[in-house]
Design an enzyme around this catalytic site. Structure first.
Site, PDB file in Angstrom:
ATOM      1  N   SER A  77       0.605  -1.309  -0.161  1.00  0.00           N
ATOM      2  CA  SER A  77      -0.350   0.141   0.128  1.00  0.00           C
ATOM      3  C   SER A  77       1.061   0.825  -0.010  1.00  0.00           C
ATOM      4  CB  SER A  77      -0.956   0.215   1.376  1.00  0.00           C
ATOM      5  OG  SER A  77      -1.192   1.304   1.209  1.00  0.00           O
ATOM      6  N   GLY A  78       0.493   2.592  -0.475  1.00  0.00           N
ATOM      7  CA  GLY A  78       1.502   3.842  -1.105  1.00  0.00           C
ATOM      8  C   GLY A  78       2.416   2.746  -1.925  1.00  0.00           C
TER       9      GLY A  78
ATOM     10  N   THR B 194      -1.514   2.651  -7.725  1.00  0.00           N
ATOM     11  CA  THR B 194      -2.679   3.068  -8.945  1.00  0.00           C
ATOM     12  C   THR B 194      -1.633   4.733  -9.962  1.00  0.00           C
ATOM     13  OG1 THR B 194      -4.207   2.688  -6.714  1.00  0.00           O
ATOM     14  CG2 THR B 194      -4.952   4.646  -7.875  1.00  0.00           C
TER      15      THR B 194
ATOM     16  N   ASN C 161      -1.219   5.453   2.810  1.00  0.00           N
ATOM     17  CA  ASN C 161      -1.311   6.035   1.886  1.00  0.00           C
ATOM     18  C   ASN C 161      -2.698   6.904   1.813  1.00  0.00           C
ATOM     19  OD1 ASN C 161      -2.094   6.705  -0.636  1.00  0.00           O
ATOM     20  ND2 ASN C 161      -2.259   4.640  -1.821  1.00  0.00           N
TER      21      ASN C 161
ATOM     22  N   SER D 201      -5.432   6.319  -1.028  1.00  0.00           N
ATOM     23  CA  SER D 201      -5.146   4.469  -0.900  1.00  0.00           C
ATOM     24  C   SER D 201      -6.102   3.747  -1.209  1.00  0.00           C
ATOM     25  CB  SER D 201      -5.312   3.330   1.162  1.00  0.00           C
ATOM     26  OG  SER D 201      -5.066   3.177   0.407  1.00  0.00           O
ATOM     27  N   SER D 202      -6.498   2.790  -2.170  1.00  0.00           N
ATOM     28  CA  SER D 202      -6.970   2.105  -3.099  1.00  0.00           C
ATOM     29  C   SER D 202      -7.824   1.102  -2.000  1.00  0.00           C
ATOM     30  CB  SER D 202      -7.284   1.053  -4.735  1.00  0.00           C
ATOM     31  OG  SER D 202      -6.044   2.220  -4.668  1.00  0.00           O
TER      32      SER D 202
ATOM     33  N   GLY E 275      -2.922  -3.040  -2.212  1.00  0.00           N
ATOM     34  CA  GLY E 275      -1.215  -3.727  -2.313  1.00  0.00           C
ATOM     35  C   GLY E 275      -1.682  -4.750  -0.867  1.00  0.00           C
TER      36      GLY E 275
ATOM     37  N   GLU F 255      -0.641  -5.302   2.801  1.00  0.00           N
ATOM     38  CA  GLU F 255      -0.884  -4.194   3.781  1.00  0.00           C
ATOM     39  C   GLU F 255      -0.761  -4.851   5.400  1.00  0.00           C
ATOM     40  OE1 GLU F 255      -4.123  -1.581   3.156  1.00  0.00           O
ATOM     41  OE2 GLU F 255      -5.414  -2.999   3.980  1.00  0.00           O
TER      42      GLU F 255
HETATM   43  N1  LIG Z   1       5.137   7.914  -9.955  1.00  0.00           N
HETATM   44  C1  LIG Z   1       5.033   8.469  -9.037  1.00  0.00           C
HETATM   45  N2  LIG Z   1       5.438   9.701  -8.997  1.00  0.00           N
HETATM   46  C2  LIG Z   1       5.315  10.867  -8.574  1.00  0.00           C
HETATM   47  N3  LIG Z   1       4.082  10.925  -6.682  1.00  0.00           N
HETATM   48  C3  LIG Z   1       3.652   9.231  -6.913  1.00  0.00           C
HETATM   49  C4  LIG Z   1       4.030   8.020  -7.462  1.00  0.00           C
HETATM   50  N4  LIG Z   1       4.037   7.141  -7.974  1.00  0.00           N
HETATM   51  C5  LIG Z   1       3.183   7.326  -6.257  1.00  0.00           C
HETATM   52  N5  LIG Z   1       2.627   8.943  -5.922  1.00  0.00           N
HETATM   53  C6  LIG Z   1       2.402   9.411  -4.637  1.00  0.00           C
HETATM   54  O1  LIG Z   1       2.577   8.183  -3.790  1.00  0.00           O
HETATM   55  C7  LIG Z   1       1.055   7.932  -2.994  1.00  0.00           C
HETATM   56  C8  LIG Z   1       0.346   6.894  -3.074  1.00  0.00           C
HETATM   57  O2  LIG Z   1       0.361   5.992  -4.486  1.00  0.00           O
HETATM   58  P1  LIG Z   1      -0.452   4.314  -4.991  1.00  0.00           P
HETATM   59  O3  LIG Z   1      -2.005   5.340  -4.370  1.00  0.00           O
HETATM   60  O4  LIG Z   1      -0.262   5.054  -6.148  1.00  0.00           O
HETATM   61  O5  LIG Z   1      -0.333   3.776  -3.784  1.00  0.00           O
HETATM   62  P2  LIG Z   1      -0.394   2.674  -4.148  1.00  0.00           P
HETATM   63  O6  LIG Z   1       0.514   1.647  -4.557  1.00  0.00           O
HETATM   64  O7  LIG Z   1      -1.530   2.456  -5.394  1.00  0.00           O
HETATM   65  O8  LIG Z   1      -1.499   2.252  -2.975  1.00  0.00           O
HETATM   66  P3  LIG Z   1      -2.845   1.292  -2.082  1.00  0.00           P
HETATM   67  O9  LIG Z   1      -2.235   0.105  -2.037  1.00  0.00           O
HETATM   68  O10 LIG Z   1      -2.660   1.967  -0.800  1.00  0.00           O
HETATM   69  O11 LIG Z   1      -3.892   1.641  -3.357  1.00  0.00           O
HETATM   70  C9  LIG Z   1       0.772   8.723  -4.273  1.00  0.00           C
HETATM   71  O12 LIG Z   1      -0.952   9.286  -3.274  1.00  0.00           O
HETATM   72  C10 LIG Z   1       1.799   9.589  -4.744  1.00  0.00           C
HETATM   73  O13 LIG Z   1       0.880  11.253  -4.108  1.00  0.00           O
HETATM   74 MG   LIG Z   2      -3.778   2.426  -5.312  1.00  0.00          MG
END
Ligand SMILES: Nc1ncnc2c1ncn2[C@@H]1O[C@H](COP(=O)(O)OP(=O)(O)OP(=O)(O)O)[C@@H](O)[C@H]1O
Ligand SMILES: [Mg+2]
Length: 1110
Positions: A110-111, A115, A160, A163-164, A390, A392
């Protein structure tokens, strides 16, 4: 050089190592160091072969610009520095060009950025695929589905901020050209417990906060909501806002996205009403009621809230109130209703809220799918993007974490299967030499969870379905019994000696050693959550709602469709959907993005080695590298390989007639690729190094260019020839037409010229004829005109004469009339004054006349009749008078002149006149004689006493007497004689000798007189032959008064004989002397020789008289 031809490589300007396969030495430490180094230089992407490792930078990097998209477009995977775009491009191109369905598996905790990565992949594909109004709309709808789902399905967690809280798998569908047609979204198990309760530091789903912050006052009023978060029990207060996020702005974005995706306004409104209703449900509170029959009852505390919810959802208040107070259980034909105590009422309320929200979420996904689904039934190519929650580990992990982690476990398994295991197995299968690599296979963990007989999920389901009292503890007991021996399962009661001493394990917990770490799960709520029970009274109450959306969300509330069978548990549903997903993924070509989280603080620039190391380990990245290093980077079935590269070798192009494998062998040998670079498997060729593949690709590309050029060349040749032939035939046609036209024009010109020449000639001829005709006509006209003029003149003369006559007559009449008039006027003048004008006129005329006459008198010319002068006429009207006066004057002068003459003078003049008739213009002496008066008797014979005797001798009157010279014939000298002339004869007397008459000749005997033309006085008198006088011969005399003598002689002779004496005037004449005839010849001499003429005898017959010239 075009951009496509620039040879670049991943190796260019590399920071650390771009591809971990090239890492030297390969160890965990160097692996982490390499990641860190790259991370510190903002290189967040690194490859392991074709797998992309992505490290969350937690800040916006300038590497997702349109320029970057262009840079990575149509480039080989290893050509540029590692990027998620390279993977997206590779996946898209192999989908489009090789017709392989793709899936992009994004994993990480997660994070870690899953996404975000999925969004980047989507946006890249959207940017590079086809364009056009329709395609763009599809793309826009696909992209805009994200904000909607994120608002309803994402929440802030401690790990996050976005977070999804649901799993999402999206299939994007393309046509054969690679243009997007639509998509299908599958969602997996929303973490609905979050609706009613959130762990500390976390938030409910974004939409609640967004609605309260962003909705207009008007809308809030309609939804019966207040802006204040603290008014709602379901919203945790400790972290109601997320730093850097404006919920109000997000709300507008979501609404806009919903509109783009295709939500109708009333649909959006319904959705928001449901969200509002869920919020308000949380505010319903219950109070205990009096116990009847020892049964606890509860009542709604504040009915106002309930009333508002019912109004919002169109439900009868009593129905909902009853549903919160009673629970009806139907078994077969029986219906048993029991009251609910306060706790049960709260449970029912929360269950309703969770169900309402999760069903709404599922409806949203379906509604989006309806909008974005492809409009064609044709075969589609598919690219699946999996973005699932992800892995967690929270402080307290419950059923949701268990499910989420199970899902991640499965994904890890598929990764292992497809990369590690599959790779090794394939080598064995293909009979390729292979050194075995040890790797952790997590199938044992999956088995622990999902095994149908003794898996944790199966046992949970069993507990849920089992009659009798079922609690979370009985479930844990069961686990302890069955899984105790499992090496990845731990609990206080587990028999595994390894974990016996572990006192950190609380009583109501079990621990699973997942591939990514150990997770301690609290069993509290497992059974309930798995059951996912919603009392039928509530679902029926919802179904009764007068709100189309709610009604459609609760079809199970329809009493007509009562299903007594238990619905499948949440766990088994999830397991089934995960199984379907796995099956689906296995049919596609996988592309991996492995997301790594650099720190736990959500901070940029921080790279926590231990945290990364942990992730690297459980993600199996090291094994991944080892497998890649030991094996071959690329493999392909022989026929596919031959098909792809056969154009690079003469023997295989265009057709290889033997086995595909032999063809590939020939091909590779021909291309002189080192033998250790590839291996021949049973059905596939294995290429060790990606660079070999790239060089093959490069050569293929160049060759394809060549082939395309060849095709173009032939086609162009054909086209140009066809064009040429067409042009040629056209040219012939055009030329023929042109020649025809030119000849036509020339002919016309010649014809018109001929006509013109003809017409000129005809004109000329016609003019000539015309001229002749005109001339003739003119002649005729002239004759006529002359005639006319002649007649005119005659007529005018006649007319004039007649007029004159008439005028005379008229004049007589007029004069008479005037005279009469005058008389009358005189008579009457005294009486008439009126005639003054006429009188003045008459006076004026009289005056003019007077003046005229006076002037004329003064200017009178001389009286000589010869004088022709006459004064000028002063007035025109006096013209005729003037002329008449002149004539009269002339006649008068002539009369006067004539009046002066006496008879004597008259006779003299008559003589003179006669002299003039004889001598004028004949004799040069004549002019000098004109002024001398003829005296006749110059000697005065009868008076002069000297000639008394002579006078007595002559009886007749002497007409002329003078002394002349008689020329002697002998010497030519003269002798003076007196010449006498009477009426009848002439005589010559001697002057000296006493007046004796020597010769007397009657005039009748005189025949002729001769003299010269000159100014001399010589003359010859010839006497008739036979007479007495003739005896002496002719007389040659000389006298100054020859003119008078001859004239008088001539008169006397005429008077006497009535015959004229012949007068001969010539310069040479004959004179008869006695018997001889002598010629007298006159010659002119110069004036010097005296003034007198002299006679000389030249010979017997010639006397020459010399006359001086005048
Ligand atoms: N390539 C990137 N460039 C800039 N910021 C990023 C990038 N990837 C992620 N982030 C930052 O990290 C945060 C978390 O990313 P994201 O929501 O994609 O995580 P996740 O893997 O989907 O987590 P979860 O499993 O909780 O959904 C985003 O809100 C963004 O602020
Ligand atoms: Mg996500």
């Amino acid at each position: 050089m075009s951009k496509m031809e620039v040879k670049t490589s991943l190796l260019d300007n590399m920071i650390g190592v771009g591809d971990m396969v090239l890492l030297e030495p390969l160890a965990e430490e160097s692996f982490i160091k390499n990641l860190r180094k790259r991370f510190d230089h903002n290189e967040i992407y690194t490859y392991i072969g074709s797998v992309v490792i992505s490290i969350n930078p937690y800040r916006a990097l300038p590497i997702y610009t349109p320029d970057k998209v262009e840079e990575y477009r149509n480039r080989n995977f290893y050509e540029l520095s590692p990027h998620i775009y390279a993977l997206a491009d590779e996946a898209y191109r192999s989908l489009r060009d090789q017709d392989k369905d793709q899936c992009i598996l994004i994993t990480g905790e997660s994070g870690a950025g899953k996404t975000e990565a999925s969004k980047l992949v989507m946006s890249y594909v959207a940017a590079v695929c086809g364009k056009g109004a329709e395609v763009n709309q599809v793309k826009e709808q696909l992209l805009q589905s994200n904000p909607v789902l994120e608002a309803f399905g994402n929440a802030k967690t401690v790990r996050n901020d976005n977070s999804s809280r649901f799993g999402k798998y999206m299939d994007v569908e393309f046509d054969f050209k690679g243009d997007p047609l639509g998509g299908v979204i599958s969602n997996y198990l929303l973490e609905k417990s979050r609706v009613v309760k959130q762990p500390r530091g976390e938030r409910n789903f974004h939409i609640f906060y967004q609605l309260l912050s962003g909705a207009s006052e008007d809308m809030l009023k309609k939804l019966k909501l207040e802006r204040d978060f603290s008014k709602y029990n379901y919203l945790s207060l400790d972290s109601a806002t997320v730093t850097g996020v404006d919920d109000a702005v997000c709300f507008r974005t979501v609404k806009n996205a919903m509109q783009i995706v295709g939500f109708m306004d009333n649909e959006t409104q319904s959705v928001l009403e449901l969200v509002g209703a869920v919020l308000k449900l949380g505010n319903i509170e219950f109070k205990p009621e009096s116990r009847v029959n020892e049964v606890d009852e509860s009542r709604v505390k504040d009915k106002n809230e309930l009333k508002e919810i019912c109004e919002l959802l169109g439900i009868e208040q009593s129905v909902l109130e009853r549903a919160f107070s009673f629970r009806t259980v139907e078994a077969k034909q029986e219906k048993v209703s029991t009251t609910l105590n306060v706790a049960q009422a709260y449970y029912a309320r929360d269950a309703l809220a969770k169900n309402l929200y999760s069903r709404l979420f599922t409806w949203l996904v379906n509604r989006i799918n309806e909008s974005i689904k492809a409009q064609t039934k044709k075969r589609k190519k598919v690219m699946g993007v999996l973005d699932i929650y992800g892995f967690e580990i929270f402080e307290e992990n419950s059923f949701e974490q268990f499910i989420i982690n199970y899902c991640n476990e499965k994904l890890q398994q598929i990764f292992i299967e497809l990369t590690l295991k599959e790779e090794q197995e394939e080598y064995i299968r293909e009979d390729i030499e292979w050194t075995h690599i040890e790797y952790f296979n997590n199938s044992v963990i999956c088995d622990l969870i999902e095994n149908n007989t003794n898996g944790i999920m199966a046992m949970l389901d069993e507990e849920c379905l089992r009659p009798g009292t079922v609690t979370d503890s009985t479930f844990l007991e069961k686990l302890n019994q069955i899984c105790a021996d499992h090496q990845h399962f731990e609990s206080r009661m587990s028999k595994s000696s390894k974990f016996l001493n572990d006192h950190s394990l609380p009583h109501n917990c079990f621990r699973i050693q997942h591939y990514a770490g150990k997770v301690l799960y609290h069993v509290d709520g497992f059974v309930d959550k798995n059951n996912d029970l919603l009392y039928r009274d509530l679902s029926q109450a919802m179904w009764k709602a007068n709100h189309s959306l709610i009604k459609s969300l609760f079809p199970d509330g329809n009493p007509a469709k009562i299903n007594l069978k238990r619905p499948p548990t949440a766990g088994s549903q999830f397991k089934a959907s995960v199984a379907t997903l796995m099956k689906n993924l296995q049919t596609k070509n996988p592309n991996y993005i492995r997301c790594i989280k650099p720190n736990d603080q959500k901070a940029s620039h921080i790279f926590t080695d231990s945290l990364v190391c942990h992730q690297v380990r459980y993600l199996g990245l090291m094994e991944n590298v080892r497998v890649r290093r030991a094996g071959y980077a690329f493999r392909q079935p022989y026929d596919a390989c031959l098909e792809r590269y056969k154009m690079l070798c003469k023997q295989t192009w265009p057709h290889w007639r033997g086995q595909a494998r032999d063809g590939v062998e020939v091909l590779l040998k021909d291309l002189q690729i080192p033998e250790d670079e590839y291996s021949y498997g049973r059905s596939k060729i294995f290429i060790r190094n990606p660079r070999t593949l790239f060089s093959l690709e490069e050569q293929r590309k160049r060759r394809l260019h060549g082939l395309a050029t060849l095709i173009q060349k032939i086609y162009r040749g054909w086209k140009t020839r066809t064009h040429f032939l067409l042009m040629k035939s056209s040219q012939v046609t055009v030329a023929a037409w042109y020649r025809r036209y030119a000849q036509q024009t020339k002919y016309k010109k010649t014809k018109s010229s001929a006509i013109m020449v003809q017409s000129f000639i005809r004109g000329w001829k016609a003019r000539k004829i015309l001229r002749d005709l005109k001339y003739q006509k003119r002649c005729k006209e002239a004759v006529t005109t002359i005639g006319a003029y002649w007649h005119g003149t005659q007529a005018r003369r006649e007319l004039k004469r007649l007029k004159e006559e008439a005028r005379c007559k008229h004049a007589v009449a007029v004069i008479w009339a005037y005279w009469l008039g005058l008389k009358v006027r005189r008579e009457y003048r005294k009486f008439f004054r009126a005639h003054a004008g006429k009188r003045i006129y008459a006076f004026t005329i009289q005056r003019i006349m007077q003046k005229y006459f006076l002037e004329l008198k003064n200017k009178m010319p001389s009286m000589s009749p010869c004088d022709k002068t006459w004064p000028a006429r002063p007035y025109l009207f006096l013209d005729s008078t003037h002329r008449e006066l002149r004539r009269i004057f002339h006649l008068w002068t002539c009369k006067k002149y004539r009046g002066q003459f006496t008879d004597q003078k008259k006779a003299i003049y008559e003589e003179k006149l006669e002299a003039s008739e004889i001598f004028k213009d004949k004799k040069a002496l004549y002019p000098s004689s004109v002024s001398q008066p003829f005296q006749g008797d110059y000697l005065e014979i009868n008076k002069n006493p000297r000639y008394q005797k002579l006078n007595s001798l002559v009886e007749e009157k002497i007409i002329f007497a003078d002394i002349v010279n008689k020329i002697n014939r002998a010497n030519g000298k003269g002798a003076q004689r007196i010449f006498l002339l009477t009426k009848s004869k002439f005589m010559l007397a001697d002057q000296k000798s006493g007046q004796q008459i020597k010769s007397s000749v009657p005039l009748a005997e005189l025949t002729s007189v001769s003299m010269s033309t000159q100014s001399d006085g010589f003359f010859a008198l010839r006497v008739k032959e036979g007479t007495t006088a003739a005896a002496k011969g002719d007389f040659l005399l000389n006298s100054e008064r020859i003119i008078e003598i001859i004239t008088k002689l001539h008169r006397a002779g005429l008077d006497l004989t009535k015959e004229k004496i012949q007068i001969e005037i010539t310069d040479e004449f004959l004179v008869q002397f006695k018997q001889d005839k002598v010629c007298v010849k006159f010659i002119q001499n110069g004036p010097k020789n005296g003034t007198m003429a002299s006679c000389k005898r030249k010979n017997n017959r010639l006397l020459e008289v010399t006359v001086p010239s005048p």
